[in-house]
Motif scaffolding. Structure first.
Motif, PDB file in Angstrom:
ATOM      1  N   SER A   5      60.514 -22.408  23.083  1.00 47.65           N
ATOM      2  CA  SER A   5      59.598 -22.370  22.353  1.00 47.65           C
ATOM      3  C   SER A   5      58.319 -22.933  23.157  1.00 47.65           C
ATOM      4  O   SER A   5      58.234 -24.266  23.110  1.00 47.65           O
ATOM      5  N   TRP A   6      57.375 -22.182  23.677  1.00 44.69           N
ATOM      6  CA  TRP A   6      56.386 -22.956  24.305  1.00 44.69           C
ATOM      7  C   TRP A   6      55.364 -23.540  23.288  1.00 44.69           C
ATOM      8  O   TRP A   6      54.556 -24.408  23.616  1.00 44.69           O
ATOM      9  N   GLU A   7      55.467 -22.792  22.002  1.00 36.77           N
ATOM     10  CA  GLU A   7      54.618 -23.402  21.124  1.00 36.77           C
ATOM     11  C   GLU A   7      54.961 -24.500  20.729  1.00 36.77           C
ATOM     12  O   GLU A   7      53.877 -25.671  20.347  1.00 36.77           O
ATOM     13  N   LEU A   8      56.055 -25.000  20.614  1.00 34.70           N
ATOM     14  CA  LEU A   8      56.574 -26.440  20.171  1.00 34.70           C
ATOM     15  C   LEU A   8      56.514 -27.298  21.580  1.00 34.70           C
ATOM     16  O   LEU A   8      55.891 -28.377  20.959  1.00 34.70           O
ATOM     17  N   VAL A   9      56.538 -27.036  22.537  1.00 32.29           N
ATOM     18  CA  VAL A   9      56.231 -27.768  23.619  1.00 32.29           C
ATOM     19  C   VAL A   9      54.843 -28.299  23.711  1.00 32.29           C
ATOM     20  O   VAL A   9      54.424 -29.421  23.776  1.00 32.29           O
ATOM     21  N   GLY A  10      53.878 -27.113  23.338  1.00 32.48           N
ATOM     22  CA  GLY A  10      52.458 -27.516  23.467  1.00 32.48           C
ATOM     23  C   GLY A  10      52.050 -28.327  22.198  1.00 32.48           C
ATOM     24  O   GLY A  10      51.342 -29.323  22.489  1.00 32.48           O
ATOM     25  N   ARG A  11      52.916 -28.197  21.151  1.00 30.53           N
ATOM     26  CA  ARG A  11      52.607 -29.007  20.007  1.00 30.53           C
ATOM     27  C   ARG A  11      52.883 -30.401  20.191  1.00 30.53           C
ATOM     28  O   ARG A  11      52.225 -31.219  19.747  1.00 30.53           O
ATOM     29  N   VAL A  12      54.019 -30.642  20.626  1.00 32.81           N
ATOM     30  CA  VAL A  12      54.644 -31.964  20.802  1.00 32.81           C
ATOM     31  C   VAL A  12      53.711 -32.634  21.978  1.00 32.81           C
ATOM     32  O   VAL A  12      53.186 -33.938  21.788  1.00 32.81           O
TER      33      VAL A  12
END
Lengths: 308, 461
Positions: B38-45
């Motif tokens: 999940s790129w979204e999770l990577v971005g969020r982290v």
């Protein structure tokens, strides 16, 4: 070189400097002495504009150091009692940083670093990290950092504290060299014997007031009476009577081989007296003015102050 | 190159550290990406990582840029250098946090790549500058806080500064999050998603960024001023006064034009800003007796230049707040009808259980003087220990505890003793704080005399 006029500095409930005025001549080494709490450190910090006094001013040549502190700092160096070096930088980096911080021009920077290291005898440690140096070498590095911009004046607060006798001896040599190079130094210390090695002047402070400022070496042309000491190779009963007949001699005290007396008239009179003693056939082994130590002078001064 | 920046780069960027940061952060992000796809999770982290690194670690580093020098005994050496205050200020601010920014920007780059990867690049135009400017603002505030403590003669221990700095940051965020929306929403000056400021409608994000940039400029000005002061460059109160006026104007922007924004309301809002600034000024500077002694000395001698350099910041702040209180009091006499359009704010000046505007204004001024007297009284002690903290506690007890107890007990007649302007009797409203001011002044005078006696007389100066 430095003119201090009516300096007053207060701490809550305590006046640390009370109307302090004095002048320091160029190319001298002034020993700043006084008991604990006399105001030595406060005075030094005011002189270099690290602390601002309530009243009075400090002139370094034509610069009022509290009006133009950054300008004054270009001509001054200060080594505080509790100094620090950047442990994680090499000696070369420490010196390079200070050269930049003191606006040493780029083309002269390398030479300034080399010269400072050479002067303080740490040129062979340039690649060492400051944190790995001994206390004595750190002290040398701190002084090298302080004087890297070739200041006119250097003020050092207890520079020999914590050093072994050998390190103190070499530090004294450094101070003499700096003076010979044209620098004016004010050195605060409790170790009077060490100050005596290199100081030309004594500045004594007590309870925030200057109690004495004078040259330590008496001018050789002076006519005032000086204390003299004479030692004979063998006892001679004629010495007391002979000295009593000579003009300018007073306070004669004979102790077998050792004779103390006062002699007025300067070095020519001393020369004439020595010649007369030799001509009379007295077995003179030593003949010299008595050098009172800095410690003697200081203790006598403090006793006098305490009595008054 | 700025020598302070260069020294910090030498200290912080060893080859090992340069390699370690991307390796560790890269490994963390790679692990998340491979585990969740999940790129979204990577971005969020990555975004959370930026906040943690830039805000928490960054503010700590900004404080330690000064605290470390003092602890290591190198600060005097820096003060003795030829580095100008401005170079020292930005050299410490950017240099002290250089490695933090290296790590934080790695996170931000990952966040940006993730946002692009999931097709939301447009959000970056707002979020990236907001996060960077916000972190810079927090770091500048942290450094100015450390400089303020040094200026007050405090020992700058890492632990106490970290604790106080965290409290300060929470306070700042609290004010930003609560105070601003409460104004905008309560008075209907703008909805949460759009803010109207001086008649111009901004998006909430756009306005927050504008606010951050403006406050960053002031924070840097504050760092410069405090740094210059510590480098013994004479300081005058103009920057503080300008900042006070800026804040007043800034909050004026939230008042809608029209009949609702009468002069009295504008001045009342200005008073609401000026009063906390007065208290901030009282606590922000050293209040030791020596400063005041020499200030009076120079005032008596007419050496105004020296006196101005010693003038505490609370003096112009007091003049500003007191002047505004008087103006508000005078204006409310003629604008009662207009003010009723904004019941929540001006009621305290004209309402049934509150005294008239003039009496309240006088009471407010007297309370400000009483509080100043308490702070000075504690600071003028022979060996004051945490005098400002003690003063804050006394003020909390006086305003909060005593005021609350009196109100709860229904003893309304005593309320003017603890709350400015409370009660319907104008004479009591003025007399209650006046008696307290007289008492504090008497004690202050005695302490002043005792401390002055301890100093030896001098003939010169």
């Amino acid at each position: 070189m430095i003119n201090v006029e009516h300096l007053i500095f207060d701490y809550p409930g305590h006046r640390a400097l009370d109307d302090v005025s004095f002048a320091i001549a160029p190319q001298t080494i002034t020993a700043l002495v006084g008991p604990n709490g006399a105001g030595k450190t406060t005075l030094l910090r005011c002189l270099v504009a690290l602390d601002r006094p309530g009243a009075g001013r400090v002139m370094l040549e034509e610069i009022d150091v509290h009006e133009a502190p950054r300008e004054a700092h270009k001509r001054m160096a200060f080594l505080p009692d509790f100094f620090g070096v950047y442990d994680d930088l090499t000696v070369r980096q420490c010196l390079g940083y200070r050269a930049r911080a003191h606006d040493v021009p780029r083309e002269r920077r390398r030479a300034a670093v080399e010269r400072a290291a050479e002067r303080l005898g740490i040129a062979d440690r340039m690649k060492d990290y400051a944190g790995t140096l001994s206390r004595g070498l750190k002290q040398r590095l701190a002084i090298a950092q302080a004087i890297i911009h070739e200041p006119r004046v250097a003020l050092l607060d207890e520079p020999a504290a914590g050093l072994d006798p050998e390190a103190r001896y070499s530090l004294a040599a450094v101070f003499r060299e700096l003076r010979a190079d044209g620098m004016t130094l004010i050195v605060s210390s409790h170790i009077l014997a060490e100050l005596e090695d290199y100081s030309t002047h004594l500045l004594a402070i007590r309870d925030g007031r200057i109690v004495d400022l004078r040259a330590l070496q008496q001018p050789e042309t002076g006519e005032a009476a000086v204390a003299m000491q004479l030692r004979l190779a063998t006892a001679d009963p004629r010495i007391g009577a002979l000295l009593g007949t000579i003009a300018g001699v007073s306070d004669v005290a004979v102790d077998t081989l050792l004779v103390h007396f006062s002699l007025a008239g300067g070095v020519q009179v001393q020369h004439a007296l020595l010649k007369r003693l030799i001509d009379e056939g007295l077995p003179v082994a030593e003949f010299a003015p008595v050098q009172s130590s800095l410690q003697d002078s200081y203790l006598a001064l403090m006793r006098k102050q305490a009595a008054s | 190159m700025n020598p302070e920046l260069l020294r910090n780069l030498w200290l912080q960027f060893s080859p090992q550290r340069i390699i370690a940061a991307p390796l560790i952060l890269g490994a963390v992000f790679a692990l998340i990406a491979s585990a969740t796809d999940s790129w979204e999770l990577v971005g969020r982290v990555a975004n959370v990582g930026f906040v943690v690194i830039a805000y928490l670690w960054g503010t700590r580093r900004a404080v330690n840029a000064l605290a470390d020098e003092i602890t290591a005994g190198t600060w005097d050496g820096q003060r003795m250098s030829s580095i100008a205050p401005w170079s020292m200020a930005w050299g410490k601010l950017i240099g002290g946090t250089a490695y933090v920014w290296f790590c934080a920007l790695l996170c931000l780059a990952t966040y940006a790549a993730a946002e692009v990867g999931i097709g939301r690049p447009s959000e970056l135009f707002v979020s990236l500058p907001m996060e960077i400017v916000g972190a810079l603002l927090a770091q500048a505030v942290a450094l100015s806080f450390a400089l303020m403590l040094v200026g007050k003669g405090r020992r700058l221990s890492r632990r106490s500064v970290a604790a106080q700095g965290t409290a300060l940051l929470i306070g700042m965020f609290g004010i930003a999050a609560v105070w601003l929306p409460s104004i905008t929403e309560h008075f209907g000056f703008g909805a949460a998603h759009a803010i109207t400021w001086f008649g111009i409608e901004f998006s909430a994000d756009g306005f927050t960024l504008l606010t951050q940039v403006l406050f960053l400029c002031w924070a840097i000005a504050g760092v410069y001023r405090l740094m210059a002061g510590d480098l013994q460059v004479r300081q005058k109160p103009w920057v503080w006064l300008s900042f006070s006026l800026f804040l007043i104007v800034y909050y004026q922007g939230f008042l809608l034009p029209g009949p609702g924004a009468g002069l009295s309301l504008r001045f009342f809002l200005a008073l609401l800003v000026a009063t906390p600034l007065y208290y901030l000024a009282v606590f922000a500077q050293s209040n030791d007796i020596i400063r005041y002694r020499w200030l009076f000395h120079h005032l008596r001698r007419g050496t105004l230049r020296n006196a101005l350099a010693l003038l505490p910041l609370w003096v112009p702040s007091f003049a500003l707040a007191a002047g505004l209180a008087v103006v508000v009091a005078v204006l409310t006499q003629g604008e009662v009808r207009t003010l009723t359009a904004h019941e929540a704010v001006p009621r305290m000046l004209i309402g049934e259980t509150w005294s008239g505007g003039v009496a309240t204004a006088i009471a407010l001024i007297l309370f400000m003087l009483r509080d100043l007297g308490i702070v000075l009284l504690l600071n003028f002690g022979k060996r004051p220990k945490a005098p400002d903290l003690a003063a804050v506690l006394y003020l909390i007890v006086l305003y909060g505890v005593c005021g609350g107890l009196v109100a709860a007990a229904g003893a309304g007649a005593l309320l003017p003793l603890f709350v400015p302007g409370a009660g319907s009797n104008a004479v009591a409203v003025v007399l209650a704080p006046l008696v307290q001011v007289a008492l504090v002044a008497f004690l202050l005078r005695r302490r002043w005399a005792a401390q002055t006696r301890a100093l030896q007389p001098h003939a010169a100066a």
